[in-house]
Design an enzyme around this catalytic site. Sequence first.
Site, PDB file in Angstrom:
ATOM      1  N   GLU A 117      31.228  60.806  30.245  1.00 26.52           N
ATOM      2  CA  GLU A 117      31.707  61.933  30.250  1.00 26.52           C
ATOM      3  C   GLU A 117      31.386  62.543  28.695  1.00 26.52           C
ATOM      4  O   GLU A 117      31.653  63.902  28.784  1.00 26.52           O
ATOM      5  CB  GLU A 117      33.318  61.010  29.660  1.00 26.52           C
ATOM      6  CG  GLU A 117      34.060  60.070  31.277  1.00 26.52           C
ATOM      7  CD  GLU A 117      35.302  59.364  31.027  1.00 26.52           C
ATOM      8  OE1 GLU A 117      35.315  57.999  30.546  1.00 26.52           O
ATOM      9  OE2 GLU A 117      36.376  60.231  31.416  1.00 26.52           O
ATOM     10  N   GLU A 148      34.442  52.614  36.521  1.00 25.80           N
ATOM     11  CA  GLU A 148      35.704  52.166  36.208  1.00 25.80           C
ATOM     12  C   GLU A 148      36.240  51.734  38.119  1.00 25.80           C
ATOM     13  O   GLU A 148      36.985  50.664  37.051  1.00 25.80           O
ATOM     14  CB  GLU A 148      36.787  53.544  35.421  1.00 25.80           C
ATOM     15  CG  GLU A 148      35.793  53.972  34.172  1.00 25.80           C
ATOM     16  CD  GLU A 148      34.651  54.555  33.854  1.00 25.80           C
ATOM     17  OE1 GLU A 148      34.064  54.972  35.272  1.00 25.80           O
ATOM     18  OE2 GLU A 148      34.121  54.932  33.198  1.00 25.80           O
TER      19      GLU A 148
END
Lengths: 242, 245
Positions: B115, B135
């Site tokens: 990210e 995730e």
Amino acid sequence: MKTLTYREDGYCRVVDLVCCPDSDSAAFQAAEFSEICDRLAWDEDARVVLLYYDGGITAPAVDGTGEPFSQVEAAASLKQPVIAAVRGNVTGFGLELALACDIRIACEDACFGFPQVLEGKMLCHGGTQRLPRLIGQARAMHMLLAGGLIDAAKAVRWGLVHRTVSSATLATAAMDLAAEIADKSPLSLAFAKEAVYGGRDLTLDQGLRMELDLYLLLFSTSDRVEGIRAFREKRKPEFLGE
Amino acid sequence: MSGFETVIYEKSDAIAFVTLNRPQSLNAFSVRMRDELFEILSAIKADDEVRVVVFKGAGERAFCAGADLKEFLTAPSAIKARRIRAVRDLWRLFLGMPQPLIAALHGYVLGSGMEIALFCDLRIGSPDVVFGLPEVGLGILPGAGGTQTLPRILGLSGAMDMLMTGRRMDAEEALAKGVLNEIVSFGELYPRAKSVAGRITACDPVVIRYAKQAVIKGLDMSLDQGLELEWRLARLARSGPAAGE
């Protein structure tokens, strides 16, 4: 006539759409499929939906009034990840349906395109909207306006299709992919899907805020505790969807 | 700036180097690292001497292997976490950085590591790069913009595949799909990042800032509004660097 078959396999829900002979039976199929999708909205054990069909699938008749209603709108309404497993020439309505799914797996001899546009038929189930969002404007224009079919290899390069397999292995490959997704937390999957599609129409800044709210909402789940514990204990997590 | 534990900050010739420095834990992103990055990026944002920023990871195995899961489950409640984020939102700070950001990536680039890389404007990687957003397999969600930045960079189609399956992406695939701008050997990674940064610092800093701003802000606008923004910035740039401040 049976227009589709439906089965439940663990956390996976499998729908096999039959190629209907005319638009009336296709409309019947749309209604049947839509009913299944409505049920899946409340089916807590449905973690992934697998949709098999031949790319030449018939579209239901469009009456031109009200909202569009077909297999496409029903598939797009699902909160779970939806896999399209397609074979043959995936054109027109068949391609519009694939575009409304989240992951596309195809036979390596499949072809993709919207030749109908050059024959004077406007798309009405999201093709002109979803295609550029999925593969970019330039490639979408090529597919819509040049009208030729692209082969599976190019479809993979362009990001239209995620995996190709031989037609003999399509069913097993699709089930393997579904099983891989079914191992994940269903809440995380649904939230990730919501964040991606919801964020597509927001500014990046607004999208970040929405993602944060969904991220924080997951703090309240037991799946989060289970996922992190399992990682630390180096074992496979057992998600409950709670 | 000094006294940081998890990040090294250096500045030379208008280039800022930010090195994630927890090599013993694959540069895992921790609360401390978040706070230090927030302090460093806030300072860079206000520092007109810095014209470009290079992010890299210490050690040989990872740029950043994701959030430090040791800290999870002891973390504050959702309400508290939201309040902390409101006053110290590192990710919106990344988004608002006026200078171009370059990620020099090697090894694991997972979770928050990916990210961070996605908030950068250019990504250069060594052949051993492994991207991934795992995730959903952990019962969580990317919380540092991944669900928003990945579709914008990789495309909606590829983003759904990565997010739903948690599958990893190697350097070659990342290059083919536009996630990496180029691949260079690990030995060449930092020299190359530095030379790309040098090419940027050789340009008019105002024009560079405006170009970045036009792209980032323009992507959130209708095309008409974006063209208007570009035209406004072009006029500002022509009337001299001072006018752009």
